[in-house]
Design a protein around this motif. Structure first.
Motif, PDB file in Angstrom:
ATOM      1  N   TRP A   1       0.839  -1.205   0.000  1.00 51.66           N
ATOM      2  CA  TRP A   1       0.000   0.000   0.000  1.00 51.66           C
ATOM      3  C   TRP A   1       0.873   1.254   0.000  1.00 51.66           C
ATOM      4  O   TRP A   1       0.646   2.197  -0.762  1.00 51.66           O
TER       5      TRP A   1
ATOM      6  N   LYS B   1       2.587   2.103  -3.334  1.00 53.28           N
ATOM      7  CA  LYS B   1       1.699   2.746  -4.304  1.00 53.28           C
ATOM      8  C   LYS B   1       1.494   4.225  -3.985  1.00 53.28           C
ATOM      9  O   LYS B   1       1.284   5.046  -4.880  1.00 53.28           O
ATOM     10  N   LYS B   2       1.546   4.572  -2.701  1.00 53.67           N
ATOM     11  CA  LYS B   2       1.258   5.940  -2.276  1.00 53.67           C
ATOM     12  C   LYS B   2       2.510   6.779  -2.042  1.00 53.67           C
ATOM     13  O   LYS B   2       2.421   7.982  -1.793  1.00 53.67           O
TER      14      LYS B   2
END
Length: 237
Positions: free
Chosen positions: A223, A226-227
């Motif tokens: 996660w 991706k950020k």
């Protein structure tokens, strides 16, 4: 700029090891090729660790400490050490001394070209269950991160401080330090280091936090990847 190294030593209920930590890190600091400081981070110990840490720091200018109000975990201790570091290199070693401070010299040989250099525990002196669970966990983590590292749990690392301070730490992310350097377009390397049996105190990790915990952390890393925000400034005016 001349290299200087701060060694972070996370501590949680290690009163039986701290006298040896003082002795071995003092000896290493005297023999090291660059100036060395040692920073204890007491992670809310419930034994006499803080008392011993303060005694060590009072007797030597190379030792300093932070003390948490309560136990917050290894990642928090490492993050606090990164935040406090003022030297251009930062490393860490566990207070059980299952790795040798003298092996920091092996890592320092490569830190000029690389942004993180980590040890790989050669001929590990742990139980079969501990070795196998770590091997499986490392395989799972490599599948998620593609960092190519064989032993991210090795408690002997050196990182360029400007990279270390940009790592967005969360609980469990100490296992992903090489991967987080790669997210910054940094370069990483692993080097074989010595490993010794624990001779005092108790291990803080069991089967759950060697296998299932790291598996859950892998999803958190995906996660974050991706950020993650990364940029290079072309001009300033």
């Amino acid at each position: 700029m001349d290299k200087e190294l701060t060694i972070i030593v996370p501590v949680y209920n290690e009163e039986d090891n701290l006298e040896r930590v003082e002795k071995e890190l003092t000896a290493y600091a005297k023999s090291a090729k660059i100036p060395v400081k040692i920073l204890f981070v007491n992670d809310g110990s419930k034994d006499k660790s803080q008392e011993l840490i303060e005694k060590i720091c009072a007797n030597s200018t190379i030792f300093n400490f932070l003390s948490f109000q309560e136990n917050r975990g290894l990642s928090a201790a490492i993050k606090a050490g990164f935040d406090e570091t003022t030297t251009n290199l930062v490393g860490y070693i566990d207070s059980d001394l299952q790795t040798a401070p003298s092996d920091f010299d092996l890592l320092l040989e490569h830190i000029g070209e690389y942004d993180l250099v980590t040890g790989v525990r050669a001929n590990r002196k742990d139980s079969f269950v501990k070795n196998m669970s770590s091997k499986i966990a490392n395989g799972i983590r490599r599948a998620f991160t593609s960092d190519g590292m064989d032993d991210t749990g090795c408690p002997l690392k050196i990182i360029k401080t400007d990279f270390a301070k940009r790592i967005p730490m969360f609980k469990g992310l100490h296992r992903f330090l090489p991967a987080m350097i790669l997210l910054q377009d940094g370069k990483i390397k692993q080097v074989p280091v010595q490993h010794f049996p624990r001779i005092a105190g108790e291990a803080k990790y069991g089967l759950w936090n060697r296998l299932l915990g790291p598996l859950l952390d892998c999803f958190a890393y995906v996660w974050m990847k991706k950020k993650y925000i990364n940029y290079t400034i072309a001009k300033k005016g």
